[in-house]
Design an enzyme around this catalytic site. Structure first.
Site, short mmCIF file in Angstrom:
data_model
loop_
_atom_site.label_atom_id
_atom_site.label_comp_id
_atom_site.label_asym_id
_atom_site.label_seq_id
_atom_site.Cartn_x
_atom_site.Cartn_y
_atom_site.Cartn_z
N GLU A 161 0.82 -1.39 0.21
CA GLU A 161 0.12 -0.10 0.01
C GLU A 161 0.73 1.18 -0.03
O GLU A 161 1.78 1.16 0.76
CB GLU A 161 -0.89 0.11 1.29
CG GLU A 161 -1.78 0.91 1.44
CD GLU A 161 -2.68 1.04 2.66
OE1 GLU A 161 -3.64 1.81 2.75
OE2 GLU A 161 -2.37 0.18 3.23
N GLU A 262 -12.85 2.51 4.49
CA GLU A 262 -12.07 2.79 5.48
C GLU A 262 -11.99 4.26 5.72
O GLU A 262 -10.84 4.92 5.79
CB GLU A 262 -10.63 2.20 5.06
CG GLU A 262 -9.65 2.12 6.35
CD GLU A 262 -8.07 1.92 5.59
OE1 GLU A 262 -7.70 0.68 6.00
OE2 GLU A 262 -7.53 2.50 4.98
#
Length: 285
Positions: A161, A262
């Site tokens: 990520e 998220e």
């Protein structure tokens, strides 16, 4: 932004991150809360921020909570230190943190396998003062290959990520090209081809990237997508990101994976922060 538009764009592939939503509840109550809110898929950061190898009873209790709620665990982070907090991973930090990461890898893989989870996220780790970045990068590659092999053992992908510079100034992967470059290195070194890019649209927007261009260039390398609005990292519709259009572009480009919610609920209960998304669009299909 009307929630129904986002639900259509995302083809109803939402997964709820229980490490940032429903945190007003104890961990073991969150899977049931997600199910009660209409979600069938959830994801988690590593829940034990101080313990890469918790007692089996703790793992068993979380497994039962997920199974009893009837939700699917679709993503799980490896140990990454204090999240939320100043830590941003452990695998590139020499010494005890790297050792804790390696001790955690098989624990995560076994837990994920027991629940049919097929995506494991490895945060790269902050730069450390006084340590040569090249030394950290070599250690990171070694540990990411180790993690890729564990993921491959259970038929899972390894996610890498990009975060963002303003919020994670010591984290070296703060652009899509930087993260995808590590994906390529891991795939080449491991020879498994199971490393993928985690495309977090909030982090990339915070870094000032051209999101339509990122989607165009990297959708075929992407294993998971996460969203929050910007500014504020709040729910879709609280900021200015055209998330419905971006997700629509992703699906037209061939992305068929999950979209992780998220975002921060703010000063309201998580259920209220989810009001933008109709219940009919919450179940992953």
């Amino acid at each position: 932004m009307p929630g129904s538009q986002l639900g259509t764009a995302a083809a109803q592939r939402f997964t709820l991150n229980l490490s940032i939503l429903f945190t007003e509840l104890p961990l073991l109550e969150r899977p049931a809360a997600a199910a009660a809110a209409g979600f069938t898929a959830v994801e988690l950061w590593w829940p034990w921020v101080d313990s890469p190898t918790p007692e089996p009873a703790e793992l068993d209790a979380l497994k039962r909570a997920i199974e009893d709620a009837g939700v699917q665990l679709t993503g799980l982070n490896f140990y990454a230190g204090r999240l939320p907090g100043p830590d941003r991973g452990a695998l590139s930090i020499p010494g005890a943190e790297s050792e804790r990461f390696r001790a955690n890898v098989e624990v995560v893989a076994d837990f994920a396998e027991s629940l049919g989870c097929k995506a494991l996220n490895a945060l790269y780790g902050n730069r450390v003062e006084g340590v040569d970045p090249a030394e950290q990068d070599a250690l990171a590659l070694e540990n990411l290959v180790f993690a890729a092999r564990a993921a491959d053992r259970i038929g899972a992908i390894l996610l890498i990520e990009a975060l963002n510079k303003p919020e994670s100034p010591l984290y070296p992967l703060v652009s899509a090209p930087a993260a995808v470059g590590i994906v390529d290195k891991v795939n080449q070194a491991a020879g498994l081809g199971n490393a993928r890019f985690l495309m977090d649209l909030y982090h990339l927007s915070m870094s000032g990237e051209d999101l339509p261009s990122v989607i165009e260039r990297y959708t075929d390398r992407t294993g998971h997508v996460q969203i929050a609005d910007n500014p504020g990292r709040g729910a879709p519709g609280t900021g200015t990101l055209p998330l419905a259009d971006l997700l629509d572009q992703l699906w037209k480009a061939g992305y068929e994976g999950f979209v992780g919610l998220e975002f921060k609920p703010g000063d309201r209960p998580s259920e209220e922060a989810l009001a933008w998304l109709p219940r009919a669009a919450r179940a992953a299909r």
